[in-house]
Design an enzyme around this catalytic site. Structure first.
Site, PDB file in Angstrom:
ATOM      1  N   HIS A  15       0.825  -1.195   0.000  1.00  0.00           N
ATOM      2  CA  HIS A  15       0.000   0.000   0.000  1.00  0.00           C
ATOM      3  C   HIS A  15       0.869   1.259   0.000  1.00  0.00           C
ATOM      4  O   HIS A  15       2.090   1.206   0.156  1.00  0.00           O
ATOM      5  CB  HIS A  15      -0.996   0.016   1.178  1.00  0.00           C
ATOM      6  N   CYS A  34       5.614   5.778   4.741  1.00  0.00           N
ATOM      7  CA  CYS A  34       4.390   5.141   4.227  1.00  0.00           C
ATOM      8  C   CYS A  34       3.845   5.855   3.005  1.00  0.00           C
ATOM      9  O   CYS A  34       2.930   5.371   2.346  1.00  0.00           O
ATOM     10  CB  CYS A  34       3.322   5.068   5.322  1.00  0.00           C
ATOM     11  N   HIS A  40       4.954  -0.052  -0.374  1.00  0.00           N
ATOM     12  CA  HIS A  40       5.687  -0.942   0.528  1.00  0.00           C
ATOM     13  C   HIS A  40       4.692  -1.965   1.045  1.00  0.00           C
ATOM     14  O   HIS A  40       3.482  -1.774   0.928  1.00  0.00           O
ATOM     15  CB  HIS A  40       6.322  -0.153   1.694  1.00  0.00           C
ATOM     16  N   HIS A  42       3.127  -5.087   3.817  1.00  0.00           N
ATOM     17  CA  HIS A  42       2.939  -5.558   5.193  1.00  0.00           C
ATOM     18  C   HIS A  42       2.442  -6.993   5.167  1.00  0.00           C
ATOM     19  O   HIS A  42       1.744  -7.408   4.241  1.00  0.00           O
ATOM     20  CB  HIS A  42       1.896  -4.725   5.938  1.00  0.00           C
ATOM     21  N   ASP A  80      -5.012 -10.640  -0.580  1.00  0.00           N
ATOM     22  CA  ASP A  80      -3.700 -11.280  -0.447  1.00  0.00           C
ATOM     23  C   ASP A  80      -2.887 -11.113  -1.739  1.00  0.00           C
ATOM     24  O   ASP A  80      -3.381 -11.361  -2.834  1.00  0.00           O
ATOM     25  CB  ASP A  80      -3.871 -12.764  -0.129  1.00  0.00           C
ATOM     26  N   HIS A  81      -1.625 -10.683  -1.571  1.00  0.00           N
ATOM     27  CA  HIS A  81      -0.710 -10.455  -2.687  1.00  0.00           C
ATOM     28  C   HIS A  81      -1.233  -9.401  -3.664  1.00  0.00           C
ATOM     29  O   HIS A  81      -0.980  -9.484  -4.875  1.00  0.00           O
ATOM     30  CB  HIS A  81      -0.362 -11.770  -3.401  1.00  0.00           C
ATOM     31  N   GLU A 125      -1.090  -4.580  11.754  1.00  0.00           N
ATOM     32  CA  GLU A 125      -0.291  -4.177  10.590  1.00  0.00           C
ATOM     33  C   GLU A 125       1.171  -4.582  10.806  1.00  0.00           C
ATOM     34  O   GLU A 125       1.872  -4.943   9.865  1.00  0.00           O
ATOM     35  CB  GLU A 125      -0.402  -2.674  10.348  1.00  0.00           C
TER      36      GLU A 125
HETATM   37 NI    NI Z   1       2.444   0.765   5.618  1.00  0.00          NI
END
Ligand code: NI
Length: 136
Positions: A15, A34, A40, A42, A80-81, A125
């Site tokens: 995100h 961020c 990047h 998580h 996911d992914h 997160e």
């Molecule tokens: Ni983040």
């Protein structure tokens, strides 16, 4: 007599936190790393908590296989992914903060669960950054 059960799940997603109403300097000041334009990732850990009355016939609150499948279909398959900003409808215009992701997940699950069950979603997160909806 009410009881709570929890099913854990996880998904990996990328995100970028960004407010298009602000200029680059303000976005960087507020969101820091961020706001990285190239995104990047998580490893999100999810807890889905349900509360209600035990079914007398089964002794279950809910068959956890059913909850597990629901989380897989509604959340994992969707996020996911994925790049949350680019690949998902939910975050095309909504900033994908942990807070917003948690509420989106709650809404996706709420409509698919029996109205007699109370629902709480907790999203990790990172190990240390956790959000919960509805609020404690
Ligand atoms: Ni983040």
């Amino acid at each position: 007599m009410k009881i709570s059960v929890c099913r854990k799940a996880h998904f990996n997603a990328a995100h970028r936190l960004h407010n298009p109403e602000w200029d680059d300097a303000k976005n960087k000041a507020i969101f820091g790393k961020c706001n990285n334009p190239n995104f990047h990732g998580h490893n999100y850990q999810l807890e889905v908590w349900l509360s209600g009355k035990i079914d007398e016939e089964t002794g279950y609150l809910i068959d956890l296989k059913i909850l597990s499948k629901l989380i897989e279909e509604e959340i994992e398959n969707r996020f996911d992914h994925k790049n949350l900003n680019l690949d998902t409808e939910e975050f095309k215009t909504l900033n994908p903060t942990a807070e917003n992701i948690c509420i989106v997940i709650w809404n996706l699950l709420r409509g698919k669960l029996d109205a007699s069950l109370d629902l709480k979603v907790r999203l990790f997160e990172t190990d240390r950054n956790i959000v919960e909806y509805p609020a404690i």
